[in-house]
Design a protein around this motif. Sequence first.
Motif, short mmCIF file in Angstrom:
data_model
loop_
_atom_site.label_atom_id
_atom_site.label_comp_id
_atom_site.label_asym_id
_atom_site.label_seq_id
_atom_site.Cartn_x
_atom_site.Cartn_y
_atom_site.Cartn_z
N LEU A 33 0.83 -1.20 0.00
CA LEU A 33 0.00 0.00 0.00
C LEU A 33 0.87 1.26 0.00
N ALA A 34 1.92 1.25 0.83
CA ALA A 34 2.82 2.41 0.89
C ALA A 34 3.51 2.63 -0.45
N LEU A 35 3.96 1.55 -1.07
CA LEU A 35 4.63 1.66 -2.37
C LEU A 35 3.66 2.14 -3.44
N ALA A 36 2.44 1.62 -3.41
CA ALA A 36 1.43 2.04 -4.39
C ALA A 36 1.15 3.53 -4.28
N MET A 37 1.09 4.04 -3.05
CA MET A 37 0.86 5.47 -2.85
C MET A 37 2.04 6.29 -3.35
N GLN A 38 3.24 5.78 -3.13
CA GLN A 38 4.43 6.51 -3.57
C GLN A 38 4.46 6.58 -5.09
N ILE A 39 4.12 5.48 -5.74
CA ILE A 39 4.11 5.45 -7.21
C ILE A 39 2.98 6.34 -7.74
N GLU A 40 1.86 6.35 -7.04
CA GLU A 40 0.75 7.22 -7.45
C GLU A 40 1.17 8.69 -7.41
N ALA A 41 1.92 9.05 -6.37
CA ALA A 41 2.37 10.44 -6.23
C ALA A 41 3.41 10.80 -7.28
N ASP A 42 4.28 9.83 -7.61
CA ASP A 42 5.33 10.07 -8.60
C ASP A 42 5.63 8.75 -9.31
N PRO A 43 5.01 8.52 -10.48
CA PRO A 43 5.20 7.26 -11.22
C PRO A 43 6.66 6.97 -11.57
N ARG A 44 7.50 8.00 -11.56
CA ARG A 44 8.91 7.80 -11.92
C ARG A 44 9.77 7.40 -10.74
N THR A 45 9.15 7.33 -9.57
CA THR A 45 9.93 7.05 -8.36
C THR A 45 10.59 5.68 -8.42
N LYS A 46 11.77 5.60 -7.86
CA LYS A 46 12.50 4.33 -7.77
C LYS A 46 12.91 4.13 -6.32
N THR A 47 12.57 3.00 -5.78
CA THR A 47 12.89 2.73 -4.38
C THR A 47 13.19 1.25 -4.20
N VAL A 48 13.96 0.95 -3.18
CA VAL A 48 14.29 -0.44 -2.88
C VAL A 48 13.10 -1.09 -2.19
N HIS A 49 12.71 -2.26 -2.64
CA HIS A 49 11.58 -2.96 -2.04
C HIS A 49 11.78 -4.47 -2.23
N PRO A 50 11.05 -5.28 -1.47
CA PRO A 50 11.25 -6.73 -1.54
C PRO A 50 10.32 -7.45 -2.51
N TYR A 72 -6.68 11.47 2.57
CA TYR A 72 -6.28 10.87 1.30
C TYR A 72 -7.44 10.11 0.65
N LEU A 73 -8.14 9.33 1.45
CA LEU A 73 -9.24 8.52 0.91
C LEU A 73 -10.36 9.38 0.34
N ARG A 74 -10.46 10.60 0.85
CA ARG A 74 -11.48 11.53 0.33
C ARG A 74 -10.89 12.52 -0.67
N SER A 75 -9.61 12.33 -1.00
CA SER A 75 -8.92 13.19 -1.99
C SER A 75 -9.00 14.67 -1.62
N ILE A 76 -8.83 14.96 -0.34
CA ILE A 76 -8.92 16.34 0.13
C ILE A 76 -7.61 17.09 -0.17
N GLU A 82 -3.43 27.71 -5.95
CA GLU A 82 -2.32 26.75 -5.96
C GLU A 82 -2.53 25.70 -4.87
N VAL A 83 -2.37 24.44 -5.24
CA VAL A 83 -2.49 23.36 -4.26
C VAL A 83 -1.26 23.38 -3.36
N ILE A 84 -1.49 23.57 -2.06
CA ILE A 84 -0.36 23.61 -1.12
C ILE A 84 -0.19 22.29 -0.37
N VAL A 85 -1.25 21.51 -0.30
CA VAL A 85 -1.15 20.17 0.30
C VAL A 85 -2.26 19.31 -0.28
N GLY A 86 -1.91 18.08 -0.65
CA GLY A 86 -2.89 17.20 -1.26
C GLY A 86 -2.62 15.74 -0.91
N PRO A 87 -3.22 14.82 -1.64
CA PRO A 87 -3.13 13.39 -1.31
C PRO A 87 -1.72 12.84 -1.13
#
Length: 261
Positions: free
Chosen positions: A22-39, A100-104, A111-116
């Motif tokens: 779930l954490a990785l999916a959220m990270q990829i959602e925020a930045d599809p280009r992200t690269k991180t070490v995972h198992p 996040y679940l409500r996309s607030i 300008e968006v200053i804080v989002g999902p």
Amino acid sequence: MANTFERYKKDIERLASLGGKLALAMQIEADPRTKTVHPFTEEELKNLPNVRSSYQGWYSEALALVSQLIPEREDDFRSYYAPKGTRKDLSYANYTMSDYLRSISATRAGEVIVGPSAANAAMYQQFNIISGLANRFTSSLYDIKALLHADLLDDELHAAEELNKNGFQRGAGAMAGVVLEGHLAAVCDRHKVMLRKKDPAISDLNDALKAASIADVAQWRFIQHLGDLRNKCDHKKAADPTKEEVAELIEGVRKITKTLL
């Protein structure tokens, strides 16, 4: 006892794995280009869960586990899902998974200053609490009770380092700020330092520890500096916090958690 032990062990491992996805999916959602070490395998990456449809079930199970095995962390775990009280405004420091679940989002002058994406920090914190259980679950169910406060904080700071490394400076800084505030509050409680405010901020806790001679002047000034760095991460300003500034904040918080006890 053996059956109970195995059941808890399997539940922890399953929930830790799903929490990581779930954490990785959220990270990829925020930045599809992200690269991180995972198992995870390539197949698992292709089938990462949909966070908005999978999170609630995970949270309910994980919360039940936390409340049974480490009840002293239950309030922390809940606070990453929903705010403890009324918020004056929305920021990186108080953005939760329910937001996040409500996309607030919060905007200023269009300008968006804080989002999902700000919820990455909350998800990482919850995942880290559960994975911390998995890492420490050894020969006895009661070993869970022996989890050290300092170890848990270090795990959370490691999660902040991962966020910072992957470009989420504000979220990483906000996470480190939460750790610092929580540690200072724990030190105040341990030394029975009286606090004037119901919900003291870092500066209030820092001043109280100095007044009680728990923190010396050098420590007080250092914590002031860390608080300034944390505020730069939490409040939208002309200049965004740099990766180096956030790294300094994280390392400084780690130092305080090990030297101000």
